[in-house]
Scaffold this active site. Structure first.
Site, PDB file in Angstrom:
ATOM      1  N   HIS A 317       0.833  -1.202   0.000  1.00  0.00           N
ATOM      2  CA  HIS A 317       0.000   0.000   0.000  1.00  0.00           C
ATOM      3  C   HIS A 317       0.875   1.263   0.000  1.00  0.00           C
ATOM      4  O   HIS A 317       0.714   2.146  -0.858  1.00  0.00           O
ATOM      5  CB  HIS A 317      -0.911  -0.021   1.232  1.00  0.00           C
ATOM      6  CG  HIS A 317      -1.858   1.129   1.323  1.00  0.00           C
ATOM      7  ND1 HIS A 317      -3.162   1.050   0.909  1.00  0.00           N
ATOM      8  CD2 HIS A 317      -1.690   2.397   1.783  1.00  0.00           C
ATOM      9  CE1 HIS A 317      -3.765   2.219   1.107  1.00  0.00           C
ATOM     10  NE2 HIS A 317      -2.896   3.056   1.641  1.00  0.00           N
ATOM     11  N   GLU A 318       1.797   1.323   0.925  1.00  0.00           N
ATOM     12  CA  GLU A 318       2.642   2.526   1.015  1.00  0.00           C
ATOM     13  C   GLU A 318       3.590   2.624  -0.183  1.00  0.00           C
ATOM     14  O   GLU A 318       3.919   3.721  -0.635  1.00  0.00           O
ATOM     15  CB  GLU A 318       3.415   2.552   2.331  1.00  0.00           C
ATOM     16  CG  GLU A 318       2.554   2.502   3.593  1.00  0.00           C
ATOM     17  CD  GLU A 318       1.453   3.549   3.664  1.00  0.00           C
ATOM     18  OE1 GLU A 318       1.566   4.597   2.996  1.00  0.00           O
ATOM     19  OE2 GLU A 318       0.445   3.305   4.365  1.00  0.00           O
TER      20      GLU A 318
END
Lengths: 553, 553
Positions: A317-318
């Site tokens: 996600h990051e």
């Protein structure tokens, strides 16, 4: 002063402001990662000083004067030119900033700083009454902020200099004022959501989310039914051996040593394109991505040795956010053309890599053998199919951050509806817990046992982030639209992923999204790339296909 | 404007400037510790922006106006009062800053930034010719800086406001202008050394260092003679077993696992008083201490698994700096009363803990058993006496940073003499290598095999740090004076150390040095605490006693 000189000075000032903001970004990152606890008070003073300097320079009336010189000139006559985009967005930022009285900005900063601490305590004590007065105060301040910003939404320039010319119109999005009309009434919510998703309006969001909800609720029901039937036939659930228990995610809850998770997570991050020479991965209590500036993008995660996805999905996600930051055009750094377009589009990049790519079978066809060799104790008796199924297990739950792809947006819709009611005053803060629990029952068929697992679960409102939640769902919708379009444009993505090749997708995202900076407003960007306005159907289609294969729905 | 209001505004501005500087400190620390390599260019822009903002605010003519209102008023009539000290030092800083033209400051920043990179390359290639033009340019710029600052040394205020009153006199030190007289000529070197050691003058330093040298040179000869005689009698040297080789430091060069060094080093640091809730220890290529601000003091070290003292003595050294920073009065943060007095006094704190305490037998009487249990493989067959002897081994060498206590100051004296000659122009930069080698032969009886191990070994000159080296030796002299006085005042320090009690010494340093901030100029502080002006004899006496016991000299 001639137009070009005025433009050049604006760009120089914009660059300086962005660089100053990037100093705060380092201090903010440090606060979450390595700052000694005893430094908290001084860090507050440092952040306040830099924020004050930033505000002082960002609201310098000189900026208004310079904007008036450039606006309407031939320099910005092509609305998609670099200069026109920069001027349009500098105007937008300037107008928003100068409309907010310093006292209100300071009061919001002070109140939300204290309220976040109160929220931590209230959640730990499961004591909504303790948090209620803070929520009420924040709502009142956000109403005031909204009132100050109402006129900015009509894009009327702040005439702080005599002889101001009428502004350029910026109608380039279906979620933009063009659709609403300059004089159209906006809800108290709109100026707040517009901060995070320029051009977004609550009326359109409500329609979009309603359509999404209409599809999701029966889908979730069908999946839970299918699981119930399957579990009845196979007591151990999902074709897994009895040792995995009846929990569809059981294999993910085995022991995954932290150091090995780091090795695997960083390896995958680097392989899909995150440049560790221009970035870092650290550990924080709450994961985030900070795009500090050119060559400096920092992501964080947290490890749970008994939950594989906690760190791994978090890293993907990051990394998605980070790839966007690393993909911005460095030549435009410090100007709108070199900045991410909105929170929704940012979230689309993180969700695309986390879900569309990272929960896909093709992705794991390549990575599962490596995962099984690194986590040989946890995964020795697990097949690719079982692992993939566990990663995509669906179950209505109470907590947003751990929700699966099918139910996640329902959590957002609940918050979107409630925060509008709170802001308008239709829902008194005191009635929030009951309203929350009722909506969870209606929407997800679950009821929180207490407020800690209910309306106190998220930090956002205590931080003054009202109008922020919808960008999570917009991100999911955009992600599905973009990924669907990438599949069409590129072809053979599954085959590429299965052989560990993610470069084609990344290059497509760079060309389609990253390199444009803020050239287009989010809805326009999506329409230009995908040929469709923001739309719930690609997400529904993708989920239907995935869950069709997994659950036979 | 009344005096008190003017004073209050000055304090507020001073606090703001210090806080702004502390933001740069975090960015500087990050640059050395965790910054991704690709961020270097942007970090340069961030640092330049903050430095520019700082300079702009620090040279605001308003400060000069406010100083003139307060100076000579009853608020500062008691020269040792908080207000008088703050005004005296704010005047000093302001005068120095406003005298430097912005173009010179920028040119120095640009040149030294590039020169440091050139120095790295030149040293790696052992190519002095490559570095020479950079050194020449820096010397020229430092001459210009000195010329601008000459009048500031006479403490004449910068009259940038009409109607300025005559300034207060600040004669409070034997190394101060009081001794020289307001009109006395100062050397081109003096304004530069005064930057780091307020009040220090090259003429007095030369006398002090000459006396020191006269004692050190024969002492080192006597020790090396004693070692030669002893080694002739005991082929393995210093009563150590043959497996240690003939190297007196051999036991320190065994295998000391890095993780265990960290455990031991942090344990000792915490035990002697470094507060890890208000500080950190990290790893960098070049160790340093950064006192960021209240509750935030960061020290660094580097580990060599085959050299115990590399990290351990380094940690004690930086902890000494850190204890000073952590001992400053937080109530005075942001003003001169809350800041360290000089580099020399700062260095006295690090050398006191590193050498006077950390190379002492009493210290190791307490810590050696723990060290032997943590490093059980390296130290199983080593006695406390052998370990203590190895820590205090003396041998003339080429490299300053690894020099022992006896020879270290000779390295400094060489640099002190050479940099004055370079600055005055008596020594052309082209002749530096030959002059360097000759001085090393005369002073330390060694000749560098090449310039990398000779005049290119230190980064300081490439960074524009001219006049900085003497503060290292001043630190050693002050440290010996302070430690001698602490022994007299407290009594039984050896017994306290031997039972692991370092609190008495720390409290004495807090009361004698730390809490005073900049109340006294360095030489005055030393004289008040120790009853003697800066003096070489306590160091010589301490070394004579130590080496008498170890080498029988």
């Amino acid at each position: 002063m001639d137009t070009q000189s005025a433009y050049d000075e604006l760009i120089r000032r914009s660059h300086e402001l962005t660089t100053l903001g990037s100093c705060s970004a380092i201090l903010g990152w440090d606060e979450q990662t390595y700052m000694p606890p005893g430094a908290a008070t001084h860090r507050g003073s440092q952040m306040a000083l830099l924020a004050g300097l930033h505000h002082e320079r960002a609201t310098d009336p000189r900026i208004g004067d310079l904007l008036l010189i450039v606006e309407g000139s031939s320099l910005v006559s092509d609305h998609e030119s670099v200069a026109a985009v920069n001027i349009r967005e500098l105007r937008r930022s300037y107008d928003r900033r100068v409309r907010l009285p310093k006292t209100l900005v300071e009061e919001l900063a002070r109140t939300t700083s204290l309220a976040q601490g109160e929220w931590v305590t209230a959640r730990a004590a499961n004591d909504f009454a303790r948090f209620r007065p803070w929520l009420e105060r924040i709502l009142q301040l956000k109403r005031e902020e909204s009132a100050c910003l109402q006129s900015a939404l009509g894009f009327t320039p702040a005439h702080n200099a005599p002889g101001g010319k009428p502004p350029v119109s910026h109608a380039d999005s279906t979620l933009d004022p063009a659709a609403v009309g300059q004089a159209a009434p906006v809800s108290v919510y709109d100026p707040l959501v517009d901060e995070y998703e320029p051009g977004a309006r609550s009326a359109q969001l409500a329609v979009l989310f309603q359509e999404l909800r209409r599809e999701l609720v029966p889908m979730v029901l069908a999946i839970t039914d299918a699981i119930r039937r399957r579990t009845a036939g196979h007591p151990a659930g999902l074709n897994m051996s009895a040792s995995h228990g009846s929990d569809g995610e059981a294999v993910l809850k085995r022991f995954y040593p932290r150091e090995r998770q780091k090795v695997f997570g960083e390896g995958v991050a680097a392989a899909i394109g995150f440049d560790f020479r221009r970035g870092r991965l650290d550990v924080t209590a709450h994961p985030f991505c900070s795009g500090v500036g050119p060559g400096d993008c920092r992501i964080t995660t947290r490890y749970d040795e008994h939950h594989f996805t906690e760190a791994f999905s978090g890293i993907l996600h990051e990394v998605g956010h980070g790839l966007y930051e690393q993909g911005l055009d460095v030549a435009h750094y410090g100007t709108p053309m070199g900045e991410a377009v909105s929170l929704g589009v940012h979230e689309s990049q993180s969700r695309l890599w986390e879900n569309a790519v990272g929960r896909g079978r093709a992705f794991w066809k390549y990575w599962f053998p490596l995962a099984r060799s690194i986590f040989h104790e946890a995964l020795a008796d697990v097949t690719l199919d079982q692992f993939h199924a566990a990663l995509n297990h669906v179950a209505p739950s109470l907590i947003r951050v751990s929700a699966d792809e099918a139910t996640y947006n329902l959590h957002i819709i609940v918050r979107f509806e409630l925060e509008q009611e709170l802001l308008s005053g239709n829902l008194p803060a005191a009635d929030l817990p009951a309203a929350w629990n009722q909506k969870y029952q209606e929407t997800l068929d679950v009821t929180p046992p207490d407020d800690a697992a209910g309306c106190l679960q998220d930090i956002h409102w205590s931080a003054g982030l009202i109008g922020y939640f919808p960008t999570y769902t917009l991100g999911n919708l955009y992600a599905a639209q973009l990924f669907t379009q990438a599949q069409t444009d590129l072809g053979g993505l599954d085959q590429a992923f299965a052989r560990g090749d993610f470069r084609g997708l990344l290059e497509w995202l760079r060309a389609s999204v990253h390199r444009h900076g803020q050239r287009y407003r989010p809805a326009t960007l999506i329409e230009r790339v995908c040929g469709r306005k923001p739309d719930h159907r690609p997400l529904i289609e993708a989920l239907r296909q995935k869950y069709g294969e997994l659950y036979g729905i």
